[in-house]
Design an enzyme around this catalytic site. Structure first.
Site, PDB file in Angstrom:
ATOM      1  N   LYS A  99     -29.625  47.463 -39.452  1.00  0.00           N
ATOM      2  CA  LYS A  99     -29.585  47.756 -38.010  1.00  0.00           C
ATOM      3  C   LYS A  99     -28.551  46.899 -37.281  1.00  0.00           C
ATOM      4  O   LYS A  99     -27.859  47.384 -36.392  1.00  0.00           O
ATOM      5  CB  LYS A  99     -30.970  47.597 -37.378  1.00  0.00           C
ATOM      6  CG  LYS A  99     -31.494  46.189 -37.315  1.00  0.00           C
ATOM      7  CD  LYS A  99     -32.846  46.140 -36.609  1.00  0.00           C
ATOM      8  CE  LYS A  99     -33.412  44.751 -36.605  1.00  0.00           C
ATOM      9  NZ  LYS A  99     -32.639  43.778 -35.848  1.00  0.00           N
ATOM     10  N   THR A 100     -28.436  45.608 -37.651  1.00  0.00           N
ATOM     11  CA  THR A 100     -27.464  44.742 -36.966  1.00  0.00           C
ATOM     12  C   THR A 100     -26.037  45.214 -37.255  1.00  0.00           C
ATOM     13  O   THR A 100     -25.184  45.242 -36.360  1.00  0.00           O
ATOM     14  CB  THR A 100     -27.643  43.272 -37.418  1.00  0.00           C
ATOM     15  OG1 THR A 100     -29.006  42.902 -37.226  1.00  0.00           O
ATOM     16  CG2 THR A 100     -26.759  42.335 -36.615  1.00  0.00           C
ATOM     17  N   ASP A 108     -31.791  45.444 -28.945  1.00  0.00           N
ATOM     18  CA  ASP A 108     -32.261  45.260 -30.323  1.00  0.00           C
ATOM     19  C   ASP A 108     -33.750  44.927 -30.311  1.00  0.00           C
ATOM     20  O   ASP A 108     -34.272  44.419 -29.312  1.00  0.00           O
ATOM     21  CB  ASP A 108     -31.467  44.102 -30.956  1.00  0.00           C
ATOM     22  CG  ASP A 108     -31.658  44.037 -32.460  1.00  0.00           C
ATOM     23  OD1 ASP A 108     -32.202  44.992 -33.046  1.00  0.00           O
ATOM     24  OD2 ASP A 108     -31.272  43.008 -33.053  1.00  0.00           O
ATOM     25  N   GLU A 109     -34.439  45.202 -31.415  1.00  0.00           N
ATOM     26  CA  GLU A 109     -35.882  44.875 -31.569  1.00  0.00           C
ATOM     27  C   GLU A 109     -36.695  45.419 -30.391  1.00  0.00           C
ATOM     28  O   GLU A 109     -37.531  44.733 -29.812  1.00  0.00           O
ATOM     29  CB  GLU A 109     -36.085  43.346 -31.685  1.00  0.00           C
ATOM     30  CG  GLU A 109     -35.313  42.688 -32.822  1.00  0.00           C
ATOM     31  CD  GLU A 109     -35.911  42.954 -34.199  1.00  0.00           C
ATOM     32  OE1 GLU A 109     -36.776  43.837 -34.318  1.00  0.00           O
ATOM     33  OE2 GLU A 109     -35.512  42.277 -35.155  1.00  0.00           O
ATOM     34  N   GLN A 147     -42.775  47.367 -37.442  1.00  0.00           N
ATOM     35  CA  GLN A 147     -42.618  45.913 -37.508  1.00  0.00           C
ATOM     36  C   GLN A 147     -42.995  45.239 -36.187  1.00  0.00           C
ATOM     37  O   GLN A 147     -42.588  44.119 -35.926  1.00  0.00           O
ATOM     38  CB  GLN A 147     -41.183  45.554 -37.894  1.00  0.00           C
ATOM     39  CG  GLN A 147     -40.813  45.989 -39.306  1.00  0.00           C
ATOM     40  CD  GLN A 147     -39.456  45.464 -39.723  1.00  0.00           C
ATOM     41  OE1 GLN A 147     -39.255  44.278 -39.936  1.00  0.00           O
ATOM     42  NE2 GLN A 147     -38.495  46.363 -39.838  1.00  0.00           N
ATOM     43  N   ARG A 207     -40.335  41.973 -47.137  1.00  0.00           N
ATOM     44  CA  ARG A 207     -39.502  40.767 -47.230  1.00  0.00           C
ATOM     45  C   ARG A 207     -38.968  40.599 -48.652  1.00  0.00           C
ATOM     46  O   ARG A 207     -38.016  39.854 -48.880  1.00  0.00           O
ATOM     47  CB  ARG A 207     -40.301  39.500 -46.874  1.00  0.00           C
ATOM     48  CG  ARG A 207     -40.875  39.407 -45.468  1.00  0.00           C
ATOM     49  CD  ARG A 207     -39.861  39.705 -44.399  1.00  0.00           C
ATOM     50  NE  ARG A 207     -39.958  41.092 -43.968  1.00  0.00           N
ATOM     51  CZ  ARG A 207     -39.058  41.711 -43.244  1.00  0.00           C
ATOM     52  NH1 ARG A 207     -37.973  41.077 -42.863  1.00  0.00           N
ATOM     53  NH2 ARG A 207     -39.218  42.974 -42.885  1.00  0.00           N
TER      54      ARG A 207
END
Length: 698
Positions: free
Chosen positions: A31-32, A217-218, A248, A587
């Site tokens: 995503k980044t 973002d987020e 998330q 993770r």
């Protein structure tokens, strides 16, 4: 601009710039990279001036990472971009418009400690009892109100109980004090820009014209204030791109509302939604497990993570006998990984609550495995644990000046620095301990408290003594009155300390404060690996978000632990626990170990926990269960109750006894459950449990 390094969905997200866009980006889906490439594309291909782009994320670390990536893409043009956290952006708006809000240019930002000081003073001035109206709890409530856009006037309508009415009064005075002192708190950095825009449409329009493109973002972590601020500033151009993953969203306790991402298409009916489902981090086995778990949540956006990395290893699931076997299995597997050339830094152990780290830390220390606790202190380094140990040391040895100085005013009991200075001077002058120098005032009340605890400790087990210390000193009640997540965690840690005393008692049948303090001093020193970056990472699942490791252990997967007991009655809270599990699973890059115990001693009580429902939600074809499962050792097989005889032996002063560790001794004192025995040098007098199997009458 070359977009060949993007997959088709990422490319589609970069190229779409004509209105609202929602990018649902699964874990490890880049995503980044997509967001930064989109910004670079707007500048290089669409000729949008950097000044007209606003990019917001949640943490300073994430903002820095975004800026660093942009420098690689567009060089010095990145300097002209507004890339920041919500709070940094709010501060910029305040600095540029302080007059419109009635502030002077030199306004001060108060941190959380400053805010707490103001609240304490208000409560004191109003003559309210801080034990009933806990300042920290009220400060947290004010913060929560601000993030939910609830002003004092609005809160007054909800204030029904006496407690709520007091909160309202404090909140009202608090706001007036801040304004009068030309101060703002951290929450105001979000609240005041909204007020600015709502009261000054001309100022809002200026910023709407300035920021033609807004990227968030987020987005699943936005609270009410952040949501409104975002909507206001982008409502004119409507060129808003929100990136996030509802699966998330794990910060509801901070006010985050994952429904913001679910409602995006309701807010913007013409919005385009793009799913980034290709994961670049994990194997397909790990991703399939994550997908299978999260599918059980009803409130979510449909997506299915996939990867081109291949199937990979099966997930290892180990059902341990108890928490000691759980730690033992984890250590064995870590040693196997190290033997294969894996580095410690590529391994992480994740748990639901901080208190679970204690058994793992002790096992690591005993096996000389370097580790670090991320996002929290080492168990024995936590303030509340050090305070409790200081009380125990003072009960054992009242001449311990270091321990006395640590707890004489902890919790606060009105003993000031001047009093302590005078006591220290008197002790130094007369060559006595500070404890002996106490003769009056509130400090004498403290001394009497310690004397009382000394006296009752003679007839209590260590675990019972811990309970008395927590109650009598006010440590427990102080934390209970705070009503905050931080206080809950600290209470859990204090309760977990009882597990240490219980294990100590059950192993030897020994009730000796001296021996216990000696033992914990040997396992509480973790300085050896402090500066070594190559260490196993221990952390809660909340702390691991945004990180990744080659090899991940998730421990304590039991009902009541993970999912947490507080979530079992509410569907919404259970769904958040499941999202937490999704975060934990995703993770892992190469190896995932899921571990739990049939029984465990937690918070000083033995409990038998059913297997976590999250385990059963993963298809058995993905799992390899109890790899190299071993029979529990004799020590692990012993259920605590089996360490004691059912029939009780009657001891009398003068009886001779035999103890497996200390040898032959003579009974010198007998109480209902305990017996004091004088053993030969170097053991001396030991207080023991009467019916422990290590002790027998000669």
């Amino acid at each position: 601009m070359n977009l060949d390094n993007l997959n088709d969905r990422q490319k589609e997200a970069v190229l779409y710039n004509e209105g609202p866009l929602l990018i649902i980006a699964g874990a490890g889906a880049g995503k980044t990279k997509t967001l930064t490439t989109k910004i670079a594309y707007l500048i290089e291909e669409k000729n949008i001036h950097p000044y007209h782009i606003l990019a917001i994320t949640f943490t300073n670390k994430a903002a820095k990472e975004m800026k660093d990536r942009l420098y690689l893409l567009i060089d010095d043009l990145a300097k002209k971009l507004q890339v920041s956290t919500f709070h940094s952006f709010g501060l910029k708006l305040l600095r540029e418009n302080y007059q419109a809000l009635g502030y002077e240019s030199n306004f001060v930002i108060m941190d959380s400690d400053d805010s707490l000081t103001v609240v304490k003073k208000i409560i004191k001035d109003l003559n309210y009892d801080p034990k009933i109206y806990n300042p920290r709890a009220i400060r947290n409530k004010i913060s929560s109100c601000k993030n939910e856009m609830i002003t004092p006037a609005k809160y007054e309508k909800y204030a029904v109980s006496e407690y709520e009415k007091v909160v309202h009064k404090v909140y009202e005075i608090y706001e007036k004090k801040l304004q009068k002192n030309n101060s703002v708190d951290f929450d105001d950095l979000l609240l005041l820009p909204i007020k600015l825009f709502q009261e000054h449409p001309d100022i809002l329009e200026r910023y709407q014209n300035l920021y033609e493109y807004v990227l968030i973002d987020e987005y699943q972590d936005t609270n009410e204030a952040q949501y409104i601020l975002t909507k206001l500033i982008s409502s004119k151009s409507r060129n808003i791109t929100c990136v996030g993953d509802d699966s998330q969203s794990i910060y509801s306790f901070r006010g985050a509302n994952y429904k913001n991402i679910l409602n995006f298409e309701k807010d913007y009916p013409d919005a385009k939604t793009i799913l980034l489902e290709q994961n670049y981090r994990s194997t397909s086995t790990i991703l399939d497990a994550a997908n299978q778990v999260i599918r059980n949540n009803l409130k979510r956006k449909d997506k299915n993570l996939w990867t081109a990395r291949g199937t990979g290893e099966k997930i290892k699931y180990y059902r341990a006998y108890n928490e000691k076997d759980e730690a033992g299995y984890t250590i064995r597997k870590i040693k196997e990984l190290i033997a294969k050339g894996i580095e410690y830094k590529d391994i992480a152990i994740l748990y639901r609550t901080n208190a679970q780290s204690r058994v793992l830390e002790e096992a690591m220390l005993k096996e000389n495995i370097p580790y670090r606790v991320i996002g929290s202190f080492y168990f024995y380094s936590r303030k509340e644990i050090k305070d409790l140990i200081a009380y125990l040391r003072l009960i054992h040895n009242s001449k311990d000046n270091v321990s006395l100085l640590r707890v004489i005013n902890t919790p606060k009991r009105g003993i000031g620095l001047k009093t302590i200075e005078n006591l220290t001077l008197k002790a130094d002058t007369e060559g006595i301990s500070i404890y002996e120098a106490i003769s009056g005032g509130k400090e004498l009340e403290f001394k009497n408290l310690i004397e009382k605890l000394k006296e009752i400790s003679k007839d209590l087990t260590l675990t019972e003594l811990i309970e008395k210390v927590l109650d009598a000193t006010g440590m427990k009640s102080e934390l209970e009155s705070e009503k905050s997540l931080e206080a809950e965690v600290r209470l859990e840690n204090l309760e977990e300390f009882k597990s240490i005393t219980k294990t100590f008692e059950e192993r030897e049948g020994l009730i000796s404060l001296e021996d216990f303090l000696l033992e914990i001093s040997l396992i509480s020193d973790v300085e050896e690996y402090k500066d070594d970056p190559n260490r196993v990472s221990l952390m809660t699942i909340h702390s691991v978000k945004g990180l990744e490791f080659d090899h991940v252990f998730v421990v304590g997967l039991e009902e009541g632990i993970f999912p947490h007991m507080n979530s079992l009655m509410e569907t919404s809270e259970l769904e958040e626990e499941r999202r937490l599990c999704y975060v934990a699973i995703t993770r892992a890059k190469d190896d995932l170990y899921l571990v739990n115990a049939r029984r465990r001693t937690l918070f000083g009580k033995e409990q038998v926990n059913p297997v976590s429902r999250f385990i059963s939600e993963i298809d058995t074809s993905l799992i390899e269960t109890n790899v190299e499962e071993k029979e529990p050792t004799k020590e692990e097989k012993i259920v605590p109750s089996e360490m004691f005889r059912e029939e009780e032996i009657n001891y009398a002063v003068g009886d001779y006894v035999y103890h497996e560790t200390f040898g032959t001794g003579k009974v010198v004192e007998v109480t209902n459950t305990l017996v004091s025995v004088a053993f030969k040098h170097p053991h001396g007098i030991k207080k023991l449990m009467k019916n422990h199997k290590k002790l027998s009458k000669i």
